[in-house]
Design an enzyme around this catalytic site. Structure first.
Site, PDB file in Angstrom:
ATOM      1  CG  ASN A   6      -1.863   1.301   1.451  1.00 61.05           C
ATOM      2  OD1 ASN A   6      -1.450   2.452   1.057  1.00 61.05           O
ATOM      3  ND2 ASN A   6      -3.073   0.864   1.889  1.00 61.05           N
ATOM      4  CG  HIS A   9       0.916   6.180   4.856  1.00 60.21           C
ATOM      5  ND1 HIS A   9       0.112   6.841   5.084  1.00 60.21           N
ATOM      6  CD2 HIS A   9       0.742   4.957   5.866  1.00 60.21           C
ATOM      7  CE1 HIS A   9      -0.754   6.558   5.930  1.00 60.21           C
ATOM      8  NE2 HIS A   9      -0.550   5.254   6.167  1.00 60.21           N
ATOM      9  CG  HIS A  42      -8.481   3.951   1.026  1.00 57.89           C
ATOM     10  ND1 HIS A  42      -8.407   3.690   2.498  1.00 57.89           N
ATOM     11  CD2 HIS A  42      -9.646   4.271   0.739  1.00 57.89           C
ATOM     12  CE1 HIS A  42      -9.675   3.960   2.708  1.00 57.89           C
ATOM     13  NE2 HIS A  42     -10.464   4.323   1.748  1.00 57.89           N
ATOM     14  NE  ARG A  44      -8.358   7.179   4.464  1.00 54.16           N
ATOM     15  CZ  ARG A  44      -9.306   6.900   5.370  1.00 54.16           C
ATOM     16  NH1 ARG A  44     -10.358   7.699   5.528  1.00 54.16           N
ATOM     17  NH2 ARG A  44      -9.014   5.853   6.107  1.00 54.16           N
ATOM     18  NE  ARG A  48      -7.755  11.178   5.431  1.00 54.06           N
ATOM     19  CZ  ARG A  48      -8.135  10.524   6.550  1.00 54.06           C
ATOM     20  NH1 ARG A  48      -7.349   9.700   7.114  1.00 54.06           N
ATOM     21  NH2 ARG A  48      -9.510  10.462   6.888  1.00 54.06           N
ATOM     22  CD  GLU A  69      -7.026  -0.545   1.287  1.00 53.08           C
ATOM     23  OE1 GLU A  69      -7.383   0.285   2.094  1.00 53.08           O
ATOM     24  OE2 GLU A  69      -6.218  -1.109   1.450  1.00 53.08           O
ATOM     25  CB  THR A 100      -9.463   1.222   7.407  1.00 50.42           C
ATOM     26  OG1 THR A 100      -9.062   1.936   6.224  1.00 50.42           O
ATOM     27  CG2 THR A 100     -10.821   0.585   6.903  1.00 50.42           C
ATOM     28  CD  GLU A 150      -7.071  -6.592   3.398  1.00 49.98           C
ATOM     29  OE1 GLU A 150      -7.223  -6.045   2.308  1.00 49.98           O
ATOM     30  OE2 GLU A 150      -6.508  -5.858   4.107  1.00 49.98           O
ATOM     31  CG  HIS A 189      -5.344  -2.122   9.169  1.00 49.21           C
ATOM     32  ND1 HIS A 189      -4.936  -1.610  10.186  1.00 49.21           N
ATOM     33  CD2 HIS A 189      -5.887  -1.293   8.512  1.00 49.21           C
ATOM     34  CE1 HIS A 189      -5.150  -0.217  10.253  1.00 49.21           C
ATOM     35  NE2 HIS A 189      -5.879  -0.198   9.035  1.00 49.21           N
TER      36      HIS A 189
HETATM   37  N1  PXP Z   1      -5.875  -3.416   4.481  1.00 52.03           N
HETATM   38  C1  PXP Z   1      -6.764  -2.295   4.378  1.00 52.03           C
HETATM   39  C2  PXP Z   1      -8.398  -2.678   4.117  1.00 52.03           C
HETATM   40  C3  PXP Z   1      -6.329  -1.302   4.595  1.00 52.03           C
HETATM   41  O1  PXP Z   1      -7.342  -0.257   4.760  1.00 52.03           O
HETATM   42  C4  PXP Z   1      -5.158  -0.939   4.916  1.00 52.03           C
HETATM   43  C5  PXP Z   1      -4.589   0.527   5.579  1.00 52.03           C
HETATM   44  O2  PXP Z   1      -4.695   1.450   4.331  1.00 52.03           O
HETATM   45  C6  PXP Z   1      -4.116  -1.931   4.967  1.00 52.03           C
HETATM   46  C7  PXP Z   1      -4.544  -3.292   4.578  1.00 52.03           C
HETATM   47  C8  PXP Z   1      -2.866  -1.775   5.253  1.00 52.03           C
HETATM   48  O3  PXP Z   1      -2.549  -1.487   6.653  1.00 52.03           O
HETATM   49  P1  PXP Z   1      -1.055  -0.947   7.198  1.00 52.03           P
HETATM   50  O4  PXP Z   1      -0.853   0.465   6.325  1.00 52.03           O
HETATM   51  O5  PXP Z   1      -1.235  -0.877   8.728  1.00 52.03           O
HETATM   52  O6  PXP Z   1      -0.274  -2.150   6.733  1.00 52.03           O
END
Ligand code: PXP
Length: 239
Positions: A6, A9, A42, A44, A48, A69, A100, A150, A189
């Site tokens: 992901n 960030h 993601h 949003r 953001r 996402e 999330t 997931e 997550h």
């Molecule tokens: N899976 C989903 C559905 C998420 O919303 C996120 C965070 O954006 C992640 C996985 C990844 O989580 P993390 O950034 O804590 O590794």
């Protein structure tokens, strides 16, 4: 087991200045070089971090799985149908949350989620539902027609000792139930370099989706070289 990285960030840092760097696409290409099997963003409602343009660019430039996402909103469904990522993960979304916070509430949002699954999968894009590690939620997910789930590992990741063992058990049992009823199962997550092993040892999981810990580690594995290069430029120019 695949790894989806992901890159939200990276966009968070860019948006802090409102400029053009760092680019999520550049990070995605390096992540792929490092072995990422997929890239997740993601989009949003408040935009953001990831912007619509990032999604379109990633779709054009990356060859691995692109996982979008998004919340089950009409606006997002339209975007998904236009951009056509390789898969969509439906997540709950609150404007004020930092990340999330929990899985989808399939009791209160059943119709909304079912409709989104129907439209998106009807267009040939597989849908995954981000859910809490609960047998009930796994069963409800199957009823929506979604092909994948997931399992939210956030509570496992945030707890310690006995509590973590109990959370792990919940994750493992939910995964087993999902596999038993014919769903493809992902997890994610809060997974990091310490807690990932236990989750990765669960048999049958299709993929892990990880962001924050990888982006955090990247700062530390890259800052030394970045400073060295800047020092060299300053030194060479100020002779
Ligand atoms: N899976 C989903 C559905 C998420 O919303 C996120 C965070 O954006 C992640 C996985 C990844 O989580 P993390 O950034 O804590 O590794």
């Amino acid at each position: 087991m695949i790894l989806g990285v992901n890159v939200d960030h990276v966009a968070t840092v860019r948006q802090a200045r409102g400029g053009i760097e760092p680019q999520p696409l550049a990070a995605a290409l390096l992540a792929i070089k490092g072995g990422a099997d997929g890239i997740t963003v993601h989009l949003r409602e408040d935009r953001r971090h990831i912007q619509d343009g990032d999604l379109k660019l990633l779709k054009r430039k990356i060859s691995v799985e692109l996982n979008l996402e998004m919340a089950a909103l009409n606006e997002m469904i339209e975007i998904a149908l236009k951009v056509r990522p390789d898969m969509v993960t439906l997540v709950p979304e609150k404007r004020k949350e930092l990340t999330t916070e929990g899985g989808l509430n399939l009791k209160t949002n059943k119709k909304k989620v079912e409709k989104a699954v129907d439209i998106i999968q009807g267009a040939g894009i597989p849908v995954s539902l981000f859910i809490n590690p609960s047998i009930t939620d796994v069963t409800l997910s199957k009823k929506t027609g979604a092909q994948m789930v997931e399992i939210h590992t956030g509570r496992y990741a945030d707890s310690k000792g006995k509590k973590q063992n109990a959370e792990f058990k919940r994750v493992k049992e939910s995964i087993k139930k999902a596999l038993d009823i014919g769903l493809l199962v992902n997890a994610g997550h809060g997974l990091n370099f310490l807690n990932v092993k236990k989750i990765a040892s669960i048999k049958g999981v299709r993929g892990l989706y990880i962001g924050h810990s990888i982006v955090s580690k990247s700062i530390f594995s890259g800052i030394e070289n970045a400073v060295r290069e800047m020092k060299r430029l300053i030194k060479d120019s100020s002779r």
